[in-house]
Design an enzyme around this catalytic site. Structure first.
Site, PDB file in Angstrom:
ATOM      1  N   ASP A 121     -29.126  40.891  19.706  1.00 38.72           N
ATOM      2  CA  ASP A 121     -28.354  41.781  20.571  1.00 38.72           C
ATOM      3  C   ASP A 121     -28.566  41.283  21.989  1.00 38.72           C
ATOM      4  O   ASP A 121     -29.386  40.393  22.227  1.00 38.72           O
ATOM      5  CB  ASP A 121     -28.846  43.232  20.424  1.00 38.72           C
ATOM      6  CG  ASP A 121     -27.777  44.262  20.814  1.00 38.72           C
ATOM      7  OD1 ASP A 121     -27.402  44.295  22.000  1.00 38.72           O
ATOM      8  OD2 ASP A 121     -27.325  45.024  19.945  1.00 38.72           O
TER       9      ASP A 121
ATOM     10  N   ASP B 119     -25.899  36.441  23.969  1.00 41.21           N
ATOM     11  CA  ASP B 119     -24.630  36.919  24.510  1.00 41.21           C
ATOM     12  C   ASP B 119     -23.520  36.395  23.608  1.00 41.21           C
ATOM     13  O   ASP B 119     -23.207  35.199  23.611  1.00 41.21           O
ATOM     14  CB  ASP B 119     -24.455  36.412  25.941  1.00 41.21           C
ATOM     15  CG  ASP B 119     -23.148  36.888  26.582  1.00 41.21           C
ATOM     16  OD1 ASP B 119     -22.324  37.511  25.883  1.00 41.21           O
ATOM     17  OD2 ASP B 119     -22.948  36.613  27.779  1.00 41.21           O
TER      18      ASP B 119
ATOM     19  N   SER C  96     -13.585  48.876  11.112  1.00 47.72           N
ATOM     20  CA  SER C  96     -13.373  50.271  11.477  1.00 47.72           C
ATOM     21  C   SER C  96     -12.138  50.770  10.735  1.00 47.72           C
ATOM     22  O   SER C  96     -11.295  49.972  10.303  1.00 47.72           O
ATOM     23  CB  SER C  96     -13.153  50.381  12.995  1.00 47.72           C
ATOM     24  OG  SER C  96     -12.605  51.639  13.351  1.00 47.72           O
TER      25      SER C  96
ATOM     26  N   LYS D  58     -10.248  44.449  15.189  1.00 48.34           N
ATOM     27  CA  LYS D  58     -10.707  45.006  13.914  1.00 48.34           C
ATOM     28  C   LYS D  58      -9.739  44.705  12.773  1.00 48.34           C
ATOM     29  O   LYS D  58     -10.159  44.463  11.642  1.00 48.34           O
ATOM     30  CB  LYS D  58     -10.937  46.510  14.053  1.00 48.34           C
ATOM     31  CG  LYS D  58     -12.091  46.866  14.993  1.00 48.34           C
ATOM     32  CD  LYS D  58     -13.398  46.230  14.546  1.00 48.34           C
ATOM     33  CE  LYS D  58     -14.582  46.683  15.395  1.00 48.34           C
ATOM     34  NZ  LYS D  58     -15.856  46.083  14.944  1.00 48.34           N
TER      35      LYS D  58
ATOM     36  N   TYR E  29      -8.841  46.744  20.851  1.00 45.33           N
ATOM     37  CA  TYR E  29      -9.876  47.034  19.856  1.00 45.33           C
ATOM     38  C   TYR E  29      -9.301  46.894  18.447  1.00 45.33           C
ATOM     39  O   TYR E  29      -9.918  46.278  17.571  1.00 45.33           O
ATOM     40  CB  TYR E  29     -10.412  48.441  20.081  1.00 45.33           C
ATOM     41  CG  TYR E  29     -11.491  48.861  19.111  1.00 45.33           C
ATOM     42  CD1 TYR E  29     -12.793  48.399  19.258  1.00 45.33           C
ATOM     43  CD2 TYR E  29     -11.205  49.732  18.065  1.00 45.33           C
ATOM     44  CE1 TYR E  29     -13.791  48.792  18.373  1.00 45.33           C
ATOM     45  CE2 TYR E  29     -12.192  50.129  17.172  1.00 45.33           C
ATOM     46  CZ  TYR E  29     -13.478  49.653  17.337  1.00 45.33           C
ATOM     47  OH  TYR E  29     -14.464  50.046  16.440  1.00 45.33           O
TER      48      TYR E  29
ATOM     49  N   VAL F 111     -17.868  57.439  14.242  1.00 46.29           N
ATOM     50  CA  VAL F 111     -19.323  57.407  14.104  1.00 46.29           C
ATOM     51  C   VAL F 111     -19.952  57.755  15.442  1.00 46.29           C
ATOM     52  O   VAL F 111     -19.544  57.240  16.489  1.00 46.29           O
ATOM     53  CB  VAL F 111     -19.820  56.018  13.642  1.00 46.29           C
ATOM     54  CG1 VAL F 111     -21.331  56.047  13.396  1.00 46.29           C
ATOM     55  CG2 VAL F 111     -19.076  55.577  12.382  1.00 46.29           C
TER      56      VAL F 111
ATOM     57  N   ILE G 267     -24.907  51.536  14.690  1.00 47.32           N
ATOM     58  CA  ILE G 267     -24.802  51.140  13.288  1.00 47.32           C
ATOM     59  C   ILE G 267     -25.663  49.919  12.986  1.00 47.32           C
ATOM     60  O   ILE G 267     -26.302  49.836  11.936  1.00 47.32           O
ATOM     61  CB  ILE G 267     -23.330  50.865  12.934  1.00 47.32           C
ATOM     62  CG1 ILE G 267     -22.504  52.151  13.076  1.00 47.32           C
ATOM     63  CG2 ILE G 267     -23.207  50.335  11.512  1.00 47.32           C
ATOM     64  CD1 ILE G 267     -21.003  51.946  12.944  1.00 47.32           C
TER      65      ILE G 267
END
Length: 277
Positions: free
Chosen positions: A37, A63, A141, A158, A154, A187, A18
Site C-alpha cells: 500500500d 505507488d 464492484s 471497474k 470509476y 461497503v 477491504i
C-alpha cells in the site's frame, strides 16, 4: 484451492478497508501474507495484526500509479517465489460528472484501479502458474456491472477489471488455477467516509446505512471464492438485485438513472443540460 494453510498471498491495498480485511482473513486461514500500500502506518498496523495470527507477514510500500515502481517491487519480492494467491484490491474513487474531473485525477484512478492489476497479474502469471495450486482475485464492484450516475471514470476502471478478469479465467482457468472477480455492493470503508482519502463523501447522495456491508463480509466472500474456485462473485442482496435488474430490465435501470437526478436534484443544472451535445 484445496489447501490454504502454508500458502503465500500478495495483497495490494492492504492498509485499510477491504484489502486489510482480506489480509487478516487469509492470515486466519494460515496463509503467509505479503502486503503493499502507499499508507505506511496502515500497512504496518495490518502486518502486526496478521503476525499475531502466527503467519509470516511482510510489507512493502508502493505507488501503484508508477509502473516502474511496481516492476521493481515485484522483482524484489518474488524473484525466487513462492506465491500462490494474488489479490489485487487497491482502489480509488471519483464522484461527479466526467467533464468536471481533472485529467490527472482520472488517469491516476485508471492506473490504480485497472492498469496496476493488469500489470501485476501479467508480471506474476508465470510464477503463479508454476505453483501446484494458485488463485488470482481482482476486486471490482457492483458498479463494474451496473451503471449509475456520477461515477464514469470509476465505472470504466471497474467494468474493465471485470472484463479482464473473466477473460483471464477463460484463458487460464483449470483445476489447480483459479481466477475470481469480486463485485461487492456498497461497503463501509475509508474511501467513502467524511474524512476519507478520496474526498467524495460530500459530493455523494445520502445513502441509507442499511445498504452498506462490512469489509469483513467481503473478505469472507473472497476467501470462499478462493476455496471454491468461483468466477464472478457478487456480495450483498442489494447488489444482486441491481445486477439482475440490469441484466433483465436494462430499460428500467436506464429510466431510474435518468429520472433520479430530477427527483433528487441534478448534478448538472437544468439549464446546463441544454448545452450538452
Amino acid at each position: 484451492m484445496k489447501t490454504l494453510r502454508g500458502r503465500t498471498a500478495f495483497v495490494t491495498g492492504a492498509a485499510s478497508g477491504i484489502g486489510r480485511a482480506i489480509a487478516i482473513a487469509l492470515a486466519r486461514e494460515g496463509v503467509n501474507v505479503v502486503l503493499t500500500d502507499h499508507d505506511v502506518a496502515g500497512l504496518e498496523s495490518t502486518r502486526e495484526e496478521a503476525a499475531k495470527l502466527g503467519v509470516g507477514a511482510t510489507t512493502a510500500v508502493c505507488d501503484l500509479t508508477q509502473p516502474e515502481e511496481i516492476t521493481e517491487l515485484l522483482d524484489r519480492l518474488f524473484s525466487a517465489g513462492p506465491l500462490h494467491i494474488l489479490v489485487n484490491c487497491a482502489g480509488i474513487a471519483l464522484y461527479g460528472q466526467q467533464r468536471s474531473v481533472k485529467d490527472s485525477d482520472w488517469r491516476n484512478l485508471m492506473a490504480v484501479n485497472l492498469l496496476a492489476p493488469m500489470q501485476i497479474t501479467t508480471h506474476l502469471m508465470n510464477l503463479l502458474a508454476r505453483a501446484d495450486e494458485a488463485h488470482i482475485v481482482n476486486m471490482s464492484s457492483i458498479f463494474g456491472l451496473v451503471p449509475v450516475r456520477g461515477l464514469a471514470a470509476y465505472q470504466a476502471s471497474k467494468y474493465g477489471l471485470v472484463g479482464f478478469t473473466l477473460a483471464m479465467r477463460n484463458d487460464y482457468h483449470r483445476n489447480n488455477f483459479g481466477v475470481s472477480v469480486i463485485c461487492p455492493g456498497l461497503v463501509k470503508t475509508p474511501m467513502i467516509e467524511p474524512d476519507g482519502p478520496s474526498k467524495i463523501y460530500s459530493k455523494m447522495p445520502r445513502i441509507p446505512a442499511w445498504l452498506f456491508t462490512t469489509p469483513e463480509r467481503v473478505a469472507h466472500a473472497t476467501v470462499e471464492a478462493i476455496k471454491r474456485d468461483r468466477g464472478l462473485v457478487i456480495v450483498t442482496f442489494a447488489a444482486h438485485v441491481m445486477w439482475y435488474l440490469n441484466r433483465f430490465f436494462p430499460g428500467l435501470v436506464d429510466l431510474l438513472n435518468r429520472e433520479g437526478w430530477r427527483s433528487r436534484g441534478a448534478i448538472i443544472p437544468e439549464d446546463e443540460m441544454q448545452k450538452l451535445p
